[in-house]
Write an enzyme that holds these catalytic residues in place. Structure first.
Site, PDB file in Angstrom:
ATOM      1  N   GLU A  12       0.785  -1.104  -0.089  1.00 47.34           N
ATOM      2  CA  GLU A  12       0.006   0.056   0.073  1.00 47.34           C
ATOM      3  C   GLU A  12       0.806   1.096   0.058  1.00 47.34           C
ATOM      4  O   GLU A  12       0.518   2.245  -0.594  1.00 47.34           O
ATOM      5  CB  GLU A  12      -0.959   0.084   1.251  1.00 47.34           C
ATOM      6  CG  GLU A  12      -1.915  -1.039   1.025  1.00 47.34           C
ATOM      7  CD  GLU A  12      -3.122  -0.979   2.048  1.00 47.34           C
ATOM      8  OE1 GLU A  12      -4.249  -0.730   1.952  1.00 47.34           O
ATOM      9  OE2 GLU A  12      -2.681  -1.452   3.426  1.00 47.34           O
TER      10      GLU A  12
ATOM     11  N   GLU B   4      -4.172  -9.481   3.574  1.00 49.24           N
ATOM     12  CA  GLU B   4      -4.953  -9.102   4.776  1.00 49.24           C
ATOM     13  C   GLU B   4      -6.366  -9.909   4.756  1.00 49.24           C
ATOM     14  O   GLU B   4      -6.639 -10.098   6.050  1.00 49.24           O
ATOM     15  CB  GLU B   4      -5.607  -7.542   4.577  1.00 49.24           C
ATOM     16  CG  GLU B   4      -4.511  -6.540   4.886  1.00 49.24           C
ATOM     17  CD  GLU B   4      -3.532  -6.143   3.661  1.00 49.24           C
ATOM     18  OE1 GLU B   4      -2.923  -5.233   3.633  1.00 49.24           O
ATOM     19  OE2 GLU B   4      -3.594  -6.827   2.578  1.00 49.24           O
TER      20      GLU B   4
END
Length: 697
Positions: A120, A140
């Site tokens: 990210e 995730e």
């Protein structure tokens, strides 16, 4: 989130984690937070400070974010989850927003792994240059939440929503080549990553400085999906079907859909909102529990060295032996398969070849890879061919006299130091070990069927098993992609011993008024992939029948089914009816009549049984047995039991395993439940241990 994202305790918390250097107006921001450069609170703060300074520095025209050590930022610091450190500003979304807002080209120079928050961070940069060894992903979902710092919004803008959805829902990283082909990376570096990144940035500044378009303003990858979202929705439906029962995958679909339905900022806000809801929820707590449990189960003492294992021997080419051989061949090991006859050997190899052929037809394996794996298998009927093996796994018929004979021969004929393993599901490993004459070299390796697919491996420690044999077993398990759990010797070890306790209520529920379909539905509604009766039909009812007879035990209904030749799917009849070779279970009136007749003869008045009673009466006796197993030292940790049941028996991962789930059930009053069940059944369902009462307190 990397499996290594928890920081080293030896790293100084006061040391600077970010250093800045300058190469002719190109700032190099070097992160050094060993072992895996995880985004701890300190690193976030230092990186935010460094980038803020560089944003205002007129002498800096471009920035390269790189990492020292073996990897780029491998993820967030899992060790800070649930602690105040996790909430210390700046948070990762703020850091990513800053990177994106800086009006200077920024390159993320990626080597090793860029996972979760690491990717990210890189997505917020202007460009990504990746080394050939790089792996990039957003895992995730495996921890029960979605990317929460722009991953679901920025990644689709680079690779398209369909590719992004596949990456985010699988949680699996992609290679450098895939990253380049999909648009996630601009360049693959084969030599000096930092030098290549600086060169790329200089070239951009010299030729295209005015063409820096912020990612938030790019939506060209959305055009086809917006015009016809059917492909996206079909892909989402197919992927969700593979992970039913979990809420995080559904949320991932929603977040990626928001990326092309909402504005950039609206999608970011929705992503963060979903992330915060999930990360504090029970599903994420359960999956994080399993994450740490798996890390703990893999640990060995640092002062014990594993033995070298290069060549494997497998005795038995049946269903289990063939699957074990495939597991090792898939991981690159040379495997010698021993059978007692050419006919049995040919039959076993034929099954292995068909299994590989199916994988090729499905596109999950190339024809070249199939040929390579088959070439690693050496079939034989001669025990002498096992002489050079470093690890030999016996997967013969489940009978003590057979196994004792095999181990006696192995003990006398194999080289010193060869590890001798038995794949027994129930038998006494100590007795088998003594038959070898070298019990220090003997260990139980209990694979689960199909062995080439199921992840669990019970490593059974005998009374005299050498510590380096256990260390070797754990090392080998990791190399073949298994989740190893060390257990002690008892009948059924951990998994099958608890399964026996669970199964004791199955027939009682039928006699008292439930149907096989109702019991199975209660299980699948709880989150199991299938219920006990459907599972029995799939595995074959004759397996349990043989085991009961060997122990002098009986099961009223199951024995009657087996005596009638009803062994499950393979005979077209078991607890259910399977018409014309179908695997779709259909209720069978003959079974209903058999159950009702047995209940009548035993004077049992049948009644409607609610689903929650079915769940509790089957799960709590098994959890009670798990508490006994812990008290006896058969399992070292409750989390080890959870791993056994999640990876070996399909206990819903979103509930964290039976022991973890039980510990969350604070509202259940076991004495009151037992009293209620006694009034309904006239018998004691189970006698709770002190350990169970402590677990539920």
């Amino acid at each position: 989130m990397s499996n290594e994202s928890v920081q080293s305790e030896t790293h100084s918390k006061t040391a600077r984690l970010v250093e800045i250097s300058n190469q002719n107006c190109i700032a190099i921001v070097m992160i050094d937070n060993p072992p895996v450069n995880a985004l701890s609170a300190q690193l976030r703060a230092e990186l935010f400070e460094a980038l803020t300074t560089l944003a205002d520095d007129e002498d800096v025209l471009g920035i390269v974010i790189a990492c020292s050590g073996r990897t780029f930022v491998a993820g967030g610091d899992i060790g800070e989850f649930g602690t105040p450190k996790q909430l210390e500003p700046p948070l990762l979304p703020d850091l990513c927003t800053l990177v994106e807002a800086i009006r200077k080209p920024i390159v993320a120079a990626i080597h090793g792994t860029a996972l979760g928050g690491g990717l990210e961070l890189a997505l917020a940069a202007s460009f990504r240059i990746v080394h050939t060894d790089a792996k990039l992903g957003l895992p995730e979902v495996k921890l029960g939440f979605i990317p929460g710092s722009g991953g679901t919004v920025r990644l689709p803008r680079l690779v398209g929503p369909e590719k992004a959805l596949e990456m985010i829902l699988s949680g699996s990283p992609i290679s450098a080549e895939d990253a380049l082909a999909s648009g996630l990376a601009e360049l693959v570096s084969e030599t000096n990553l930092l030098a290549d990144s600086v060169t790329f940035l200089r070239t951009f500044l010299d030729t295209k400085a005015g063409d820096l378009v912020p990612l938030r303003e790019r939506d060209d990858r959305f055009a086809a999906t917006r015009a016809d979202p059917s492909r996206f929705e079909a892909l989402a439906k197919g992927l969700i079907a593979k992970v039913r029962g979990l809420s995080a995958p559904i949320a991932c679909v929603e977040a990626v859909r928001n990326a092309f339905v909402l504005s950039f900022d609206e999608a970011l806000r929705e992503e963060r909102k979903i992330f915060l809801q999930l990360v504090s929820g029970p599903e994420s707590r359960s999956l994080r529990h399993l994450f740490f449990a798996e890390r703990q189960s893999n640990r060995t003492r640092k002062d014990i060295r594993a033995r070298t294992v290069k060549r494997i021997g497998v005795i038995g080419a049946g269903t289990m032996g063939g699957g074990i051989a495939m597991s090792f061949a898939n991981a690159g090991f040379s495997v010698t398969i021993l059978e007692m006859s050419d006919e049995a050997l040919s039959r076993g190899l034929g099954i292995i070849e068909r299994n590989y052929a199916i994988s090729v037809s499905r596109g999950s394996l190339s024809a070249e890879a199939r040929a390579e794996r088959l070439a690693r298998l050496s079939p034989t009927t001669d025990y002498g061919a096992l002489a050079e093996c470093d690890l030999i796994i016996e997967a013969a018929f489940e009978a003590m006299d057979v196994k004792r004979q095999i181990f006696s021969q192995l003990g006398a004929s194999t080289k010193p130091g060869t590890i001798l393993a038995t794949n027994t599901s129930y038998l006494d490993v100590n007795e088998i070990a003594e038959a070898s004459g070298r019990p220090q070299d003997v260990v139980g390796l209990h694979f689960f069927s199909p062995a080439n697919i199921m992840k669990l491996l019970e490593v059974v420690r005998g009374n005299k098993t050498s510590p380096d044999v256990i260390a070797t077993a754990l090392d080998v398990a990791r190399r073949i992609g298994k989740v190893p759990v060390v257990v002690g010797v008892c009948h059924g070890f951990v998994g099958n011993r608890m399964l026996t306790a669970r199964a004791m209520e199955n027939e009682a529920l039928l006699l008292e008024g439930a149907s096989p379909g109702q019991v199975d539905k209660a299980f699948t509604d709880f989150g199991w992939p299938m219920g006990p009766f459907q599972m029995g039909d799939l595995a074959g009812l004759d397996i349990g029948w043989r085991n009961r007879k060997a122990q002098g035990k009986t099961a009223l209904i199951a024995d009657a089914l087996c005596e009638a030749g009803r062994f499950g799917q393979k005979t077209g009849r078991g607890w259910y009816l399977y018409k014309d070779g179908s695997r779709d279970p259909q209720p069978d009136p003959e079974v209903d009549a058999l159950v009702e007749g047995a209940a009548r003869r035993q004077g049992i008045t049948r009644r409607a049984i609610p689903s929650d009673e079915i769940v509790e009466r089957t799960l709590f006796p098994m959890i009670n047995e798990g508490a006994r197993i812990l008290a006896e030292g058969i399992a070292g940790r409750a989390s080890d039991i959870d791993l056994v049941w999640v990876y070996g028996y399909g206990f819903p991962a979103g509930k964290g395993g039976p022991m973890f789930w039980a510990a969350q059930q604070k509202v259940i009053d076991i004495p009151t439940r037992l009293d209620h069940w006694f009034k309904n059944t006239g018998r004691e369902i189970f006698r709770p241990t002190r350990e169970l009462e402590t677990l539920l307190r």
